[in-house]
Design an enzyme around this catalytic site. Structure first.
Site, PDB file in Angstrom:
ATOM      1  N   VAL A 148       0.835  -1.200   0.000  1.00 28.99           N
ATOM      2  CA  VAL A 148       0.000   0.000   0.000  1.00 28.99           C
ATOM      3  C   VAL A 148       0.870   1.250   0.000  1.00 28.99           C
ATOM      4  O   VAL A 148       1.912   1.299   0.658  1.00 28.99           O
ATOM      5  CB  VAL A 148      -0.990  -0.005   1.190  1.00 28.99           C
ATOM      6  CG1 VAL A 148      -0.284   0.125   2.524  1.00 28.99           C
ATOM      7  CG2 VAL A 148      -2.041   1.061   1.035  1.00 28.99           C
ATOM      8  N   HIS A 149       0.462   2.249  -0.787  1.00 23.11           N
ATOM      9  CA  HIS A 149       1.197   3.502  -0.852  1.00 23.11           C
ATOM     10  C   HIS A 149       0.234   4.640  -1.180  1.00 23.11           C
ATOM     11  O   HIS A 149      -0.772   4.455  -1.843  1.00 23.11           O
ATOM     12  CB  HIS A 149       2.338   3.437  -1.877  1.00 23.11           C
ATOM     13  CG  HIS A 149       1.921   2.950  -3.227  1.00 23.11           C
ATOM     14  ND1 HIS A 149       1.733   1.612  -3.518  1.00 23.11           N
ATOM     15  CD2 HIS A 149       1.649   3.625  -4.367  1.00 23.11           C
ATOM     16  CE1 HIS A 149       1.365   1.489  -4.786  1.00 23.11           C
ATOM     17  NE2 HIS A 149       1.299   2.695  -5.323  1.00 23.11           N
ATOM     18  N   ILE A 150       0.592   5.812  -0.675  1.00 20.10           N
ATOM     19  CA  ILE A 150      -0.202   7.020  -0.877  1.00 20.10           C
ATOM     20  C   ILE A 150       0.585   7.930  -1.822  1.00 20.10           C
ATOM     21  O   ILE A 150       1.772   8.161  -1.624  1.00 20.10           O
ATOM     22  CB  ILE A 150      -0.458   7.762   0.460  1.00 20.10           C
ATOM     23  CG1 ILE A 150      -1.012   6.824   1.536  1.00 20.10           C
ATOM     24  CG2 ILE A 150      -1.357   8.978   0.236  1.00 20.10           C
ATOM     25  CD1 ILE A 150      -2.329   6.183   1.223  1.00 20.10           C
TER      26      ILE A 150
END
Length: 189
Positions: A148-150
């Site tokens: 997961v990454h923003i």
């Protein structure tokens, strides 16, 4: 697939001499950095590691991997295939496929780091706006869905042009190395 045209010579041309000098911008080679050993191009970086774990474990210095910030549980790295100049990814060290997999400390540090990334992007690039977002799960379209990454990326009123619509190409006026230098200098201490 959208191609990227690194046009590092455009930033000085887009600014007047005073702005360029104040921002510390010199002509850039616009070279795309080499690949990171052990890091593949798909969601799995090889050896069962996510792509981002492979980058973290590569042993290369941050200026070669373009890691802008390292926290206790979370780090910020420049996107190697950016939508715009200064496009950052904020993610936990631990490969987790979705937000629900993060523990309380990772969640808190993730969002604190997003906050700092927005501040750094604004200080480094003076954009007209900033996009913050995430593509969660394979069906949402991320190229890496197992970690997961923003996304945090600066936007300008003039950053869209005919190149993307007609040629499926994005023109990026600054190299990743120049972006790394500006963002590390602007990162909140």
């Amino acid at each position: 697939m959208v191609e990227r045209l690194w046009a590092g010579w455009r930033i000085p041309a887009m600014m007047d001499d005073r702005e360029a000098a104040a921002a510390g911008i010199a002509d850039s080679s616009g070279t795309i950095p080499g690949t990171v050993p052990g890091a593949g191009t798909g969601p799995d970086g090889g050896d069962g590691q996510s792509l981002f774990e492979a980058i973290l474990n590569s042993g290369l210095p941050d200026d070669k991997t373009h890691i802008v910030h390292r926290g206790e549980l979370v780090f910020a790295i420049l996107n190697r295939y950016p939508y715009s100049t200064g496009h950052l990814l904020i993610l936990p060290y631990r490969a987790v496929g979705d937000l629900e997999g993060l523990d309380l400390h990772e969640r808190r540090e993730l969002w604190d780091t997003v906050h700092d990334a927005v501040a750094a992007v604004k200080a480094a690039f003076s954009p007209d706006g900033v996009n913050v977002g995430a593509n969660l799960g394979e069906g949402a379209g991320p190229s890496v869905y197992d970690h997961v990454h923003i996304h945090v990326l600066p936007r300008w009123r003039s950053d869209t042009n005919f190149m993307t619509a007609l040629a499926d190409v994005r023109v990026l006026p600054q190299s990743l190395q120049d972006c790394w230098e500006r963002l590390t200098a602007a990162w909140p201490r």
